[in-house]
Design an enzyme around this catalytic site. Structure first.
Site, PDB file in Angstrom:
ATOM      1  N   CYS A   1       0.817  -1.216   0.000  1.00  0.00           N
ATOM      2  CA  CYS A   1       0.000   0.000   0.000  1.00  0.00           C
ATOM      3  C   CYS A   1       0.855   1.273   0.000  1.00  0.00           C
ATOM      4  CB  CYS A   1      -0.924  -0.006   1.207  1.00  0.00           C
ATOM      5  SG  CYS A   1      -1.949   1.487   1.316  1.00  0.00           S
TER       6      CYS A   1
ATOM      7  N   LYS B   1      -9.530  -9.572   5.585  1.00  0.00           N
ATOM      8  CA  LYS B   1      -9.357  -8.595   6.653  1.00  0.00           C
ATOM      9  C   LYS B   1      -9.869  -9.143   7.982  1.00  0.00           C
ATOM     10  CE  LYS B   1     -10.120  -4.920   3.267  1.00  0.00           C
ATOM     11  NZ  LYS B   1     -11.050  -3.879   2.792  1.00  0.00           N
TER      12      LYS B   1
ATOM     13  N   GLU C   1      -7.195   7.107   7.368  1.00  0.00           N
ATOM     14  CA  GLU C   1      -6.942   7.999   6.232  1.00  0.00           C
ATOM     15  C   GLU C   1      -5.533   8.590   6.331  1.00  0.00           C
ATOM     16  OE1 GLU C   1      -8.671   8.543   3.353  1.00  0.00           O
ATOM     17  OE2 GLU C   1      -9.966   6.943   4.087  1.00  0.00           O
ATOM     18  N   SER C   2      -4.757   8.356   5.284  1.00  0.00           N
ATOM     19  CA  SER C   2      -3.334   8.725   5.318  1.00  0.00           C
ATOM     20  C   SER C   2      -3.128  10.229   5.481  1.00  0.00           C
ATOM     21  CB  SER C   2      -2.626   8.225   4.055  1.00  0.00           C
ATOM     22  OG  SER C   2      -3.103   8.892   2.895  1.00  0.00           O
TER      23      SER C   2
END
Length: 234
Positions: free
Chosen positions: A11, A38, A63-64
């Site tokens: 990712c 997951k 959220e990055s």
């Protein structure tokens, strides 16, 4: 403070968080999970079921972009400029980096040659714009490593593998972008954001896509796209 980064081996958004944490000299734990299976505990802390998640003293942040801003707010060695207008400009280019990642996903998923060439053209257009924005370097903001560099380290890493598959001409003639890419390849935080088997894992991932790029990998050709050949003939 306890920091636990929930991760996936490929990712690019996870890599952003890992690079920022490393640049700031922060100790953190990292756990990779399988996105095709997951675990329930991950779904419980990630409302969108997406990577990355940073668990801070038991509290999850997802959220990055939010994670990067949180680290800027709480950790040393700022990676954002001090000036508000400069910060806004950098945030805009971070969003631009996310758009580049979307085009990369379209590139490795393209079902046929025409679709792949459209994504090559889209990527080249974005990097042309970036080349015009860059100065003397070595980083996006000159001599200061910033969050824009954090975002583009994972972007360029894809092309380390793409370049072994074929010649697509994305960076042809883009001297500033190519120099920036080279500097990011050598940055310790960028290198260490993935495991040593990242190239193999990415190639296996692409192979399973059953895309046009997968076909090129399997057949060994074409080594150049039609777009690249036409460009070379001009």
């Amino acid at each position: 403070m306890s920091l636990h980064l929930i991760s996936h081996a490929l990712c690019p958004y996870v890599q952003r968080a890992a690079i920022s944490l490393t640049e700031k000299g922060v100790t953190f734990e990292r756990t990779d999970i399988d996105l095709s299976n997951k675990p329930d505990w991950f779904l419980a802390i990630s409302p969108l079921g997406k990577m990355p998640v940073l668990v801070v003293d038991g509290t999850p942040i997802f959220e990055s972009a939010v994670i990067l801003e949180y680290l800027e707010d709480t950790q040393p060695h700022a990676l954002h400029p001090h000036d508000a207008l400069d910060r806004a400009r950098h945030r805009a280019w971070i969003e631009f980096g996310s758009a580049v990642l979307n085009d990369i996903a379209g590139f490795y998923s393209a079902p046929n040659e025409k679709a792949l060439e459209e994504k090559v053209a889209a990527l080249r257009s974005k990097f042309l714009r970036l080349d015009a924005e860059l100065g003397e370097g070595p980083w996006f903001d000159g001599h200061r490593f910033s969050l824009v560099d954090v975002v583009f380290g994972p972007v360029f890493r894809y092309f380390d593998v793409f370049d072994t598959i074929g010649e697509f001409g994305v960076f042809t003639g883009l001297a500033r972008v190519r120099a920036w890419r080279h500097e990011l390849e050598r940055r310790v935080s960028v290198k260490n954001a993935v495991s040593e088997d990242y190239p193999t894992l990415l190639r296996d991932f692409i192979r399973r896509r059953n895309s046009y790029l997968s076909q090129i990998m399997q057949t060994g050709g074409p080594k150049k796209t039609v777009t690249q050949v036409r460009s070379a003939d001009r």
